[in-house]
Motif scaffolding. Sequence first.
Motif, short mmCIF file in Angstrom:
data_model
loop_
_atom_site.label_atom_id
_atom_site.label_comp_id
_atom_site.label_asym_id
_atom_site.label_seq_id
_atom_site.Cartn_x
_atom_site.Cartn_y
_atom_site.Cartn_z
N ASN A 1 1.36 3.75 2.04
CA ASN A 1 2.14 4.06 3.25
C ASN A 1 3.40 3.22 3.31
N ASP B 1 -3.81 -10.34 3.26
CA ASP B 1 -5.03 -11.10 2.95
C ASP B 1 -5.41 -10.96 1.47
N THR C 1 4.22 -6.08 7.72
CA THR C 1 4.87 -4.87 8.24
C THR C 1 4.14 -4.23 9.42
N SER C 2 2.88 -4.64 9.68
CA SER C 2 2.22 -4.13 10.90
C SER C 2 2.44 -5.18 11.98
N THR D 1 8.12 2.70 11.88
CA THR D 1 7.32 3.68 11.14
C THR D 1 5.81 3.43 11.29
N ASP E 1 0.86 -1.19 0.00
CA ASP E 1 0.00 0.00 0.00
C ASP E 1 0.90 1.24 0.00
N GLU F 1 -8.78 -0.74 4.99
CA GLU F 1 -9.64 -1.91 4.80
C GLU F 1 -10.45 -1.83 3.50
N LYS G 1 -9.34 -3.84 0.65
CA LYS G 1 -9.45 -5.32 0.66
C LYS G 1 -10.79 -5.75 0.08
N VAL H 1 10.81 -2.52 10.85
CA VAL H 1 9.83 -1.71 10.11
C VAL H 1 8.72 -1.18 11.02
N LYS I 1 -4.76 -18.11 5.96
CA LYS I 1 -6.11 -17.61 5.68
C LYS I 1 -5.98 -16.36 4.82
N GLY J 1 -2.15 -6.53 7.43
CA GLY J 1 -3.06 -7.63 7.16
C GLY J 1 -3.93 -7.42 5.94
N1 NAD Z 1 -5.52 -13.81 7.67
C1 NAD Z 1 -5.63 -13.80 8.97
O1 NAD Z 1 -5.45 -14.83 9.64
C2 NAD Z 1 -5.97 -12.52 9.66
C3 NAD Z 1 -5.87 -12.41 11.05
C4 NAD Z 1 -6.14 -11.19 11.64
C5 NAD Z 1 -6.50 -10.10 10.87
N2 NAD Z 1 -6.59 -10.22 9.51
C6 NAD Z 1 -6.95 -9.09 8.65
O2 NAD Z 1 -5.92 -8.12 8.78
C7 NAD Z 1 -6.47 -6.85 8.41
C8 NAD Z 1 -5.95 -5.81 9.38
O3 NAD Z 1 -4.55 -5.77 9.31
P1 NAD Z 1 -3.72 -4.51 9.82
O4 NAD Z 1 -4.20 -4.13 11.17
O5 NAD Z 1 -2.29 -4.83 9.63
O6 NAD Z 1 -4.23 -3.34 8.87
P2 NAD Z 1 -3.58 -2.63 7.61
O7 NAD Z 1 -3.02 -3.58 6.67
O8 NAD Z 1 -4.61 -1.69 7.14
O9 NAD Z 1 -2.38 -1.80 8.26
C9 NAD Z 1 -2.65 -0.81 9.22
C10 NAD Z 1 -2.11 0.55 8.77
O10 NAD Z 1 -0.73 0.59 9.03
C11 NAD Z 1 -0.01 0.95 7.86
N3 NAD Z 1 1.27 0.26 7.96
C12 NAD Z 1 1.47 -1.09 7.98
N4 NAD Z 1 2.75 -1.34 8.21
C13 NAD Z 1 3.38 -0.17 8.33
C14 NAD Z 1 4.72 0.20 8.61
N5 NAD Z 1 5.68 -0.68 8.87
N6 NAD Z 1 5.02 1.53 8.63
C15 NAD Z 1 4.05 2.46 8.40
N7 NAD Z 1 2.77 2.17 8.18
C16 NAD Z 1 2.44 0.86 8.16
C17 NAD Z 1 -0.89 0.56 6.72
O11 NAD Z 1 -0.61 1.33 5.58
C18 NAD Z 1 -2.27 0.85 7.29
O12 NAD Z 1 -2.56 2.21 7.14
C19 NAD Z 1 -7.98 -7.01 8.42
O13 NAD Z 1 -8.45 -6.99 7.10
C20 NAD Z 1 -8.20 -8.38 9.05
O14 NAD Z 1 -9.36 -9.01 8.54
C21 NAD Z 1 -6.32 -11.42 8.90
#
Ligand code: NAD
Length: 350
Positions: A45, A110, A130-131, A173, A43, A74, A77, A170, A143, A106
Amino acid sequence: MEDLVVELGERSYPIIIKKGLIDEVNLEIQKVFKGKKIFILTDKNVGSHYGDRIKSCLINSGYEVKLMELEPGEETKAFSTLPLIYNELLDFKITRSDLIITLGGGVIGDLGGFVASTFLRGVDFVQMPTSLLAQVDSSVGGKVAVDLERGKNLVGSFYHPKLVLIDPNVLETLSERFFRDGMAEVIKYGCIKDKEFFYFLKNMKNKEEVMHNIEKIIHRCCFIKKCVVENDEKDTGERMLLNFGHTLGHAIETYYNFKKFTHGEAVAIGMYEISKIAENKGLTDQGVSEQIKDILMQYNLPYEVEIEESSEILDTIALDKKNIDNVLKVVLLKGIGESYLEKTNVEFFS
Ligand SMILES: NC(=O)c1ccc[n+]([C@@H]2O[C@H](COP(=O)([O-])OP(=O)(O)OC[C@H]3O[C@@H](n4cnc5c(N)ncnc54)[C@H](O)[C@@H]3O)[C@@H](O)[C@H]2O)c1
């Protein structure tokens, strides 16, 4: 830090956790991929911080690389995003012997994983979460899914990556809010499976100390997740324990239209509230909910919410896909580190 391997026979894959990994991805990719083209999905960011760095690292190793950056959040996605990505893959002439890397939280993991599972009936992919949430949870276990307008994760599959590459650096940030969000899932692992880990987290004095121990923390979470996935890949038994706090959390997220709370914040409230209810029913040891409340407060996570229309929450729980014929399996704690599934119904929450 010792590498982990998710043991799933032919579909086994390593999880490598190492600070600075982002600048040597080529070395790890070379071990699992012998093709030429790599498509990186990220993405905006994450791309702005790490996209070019990773791309250059791979190009310098002789790969042909294309980077695609999507809007963060989200909303991306969505099922409707898929054709945009498939078209980019077609333009880049990706074949089944090429590779997709998902670089992001995520959402990207996903979405990109689902693309990998469906494009040309399956292309290999590597997760680079990265989150914090993605590093401790969503990147492991296979999944993958996209959202429909009528609900989250309604179209998806089980499709494992070839490799998970985790660089804790990472996280520097990542915004404070999303860091806290991931900590809710970290705390969850302590609650459901590992008392010692729970108290280890409880003894952290501040974020600096957490970051000092971050490799160990991510390693522990991934270890627990991989063991659970190995025992119950398709989520019909033990894997459901990972949903501790999620039934209520999900209903709270839905009630507020995914605007007021992040997923982790809603799960935090769900973990405390369900433990309090279960304590009152004699299903959880006395004092457990108080310990959960304390640790959530320590990590600046919410633990309760005033809801005017609680009947709406019950209605949402009734619609939960885990509620089958009014039998709802909820995850409860006996004590900290000890979880079990309880068969009940929606009235449990009233
Ligand atoms: N597959 C699975 O088993 C599973 C489990 C739990 C959650 N999920 C899914 O994960 C998603 C949520 O994931 P999330 O919380 O990571 O959200 P996300 O991917 O939206 O990331 C959160 C925010 O942080 C930013 N970001 C991410 N890494 C960064 C970094 N290193 N530096 C700066 N910015 C960064 C992203 O751009 C975004 O704005 C949901 O869609 C949920 O359904 C899936």
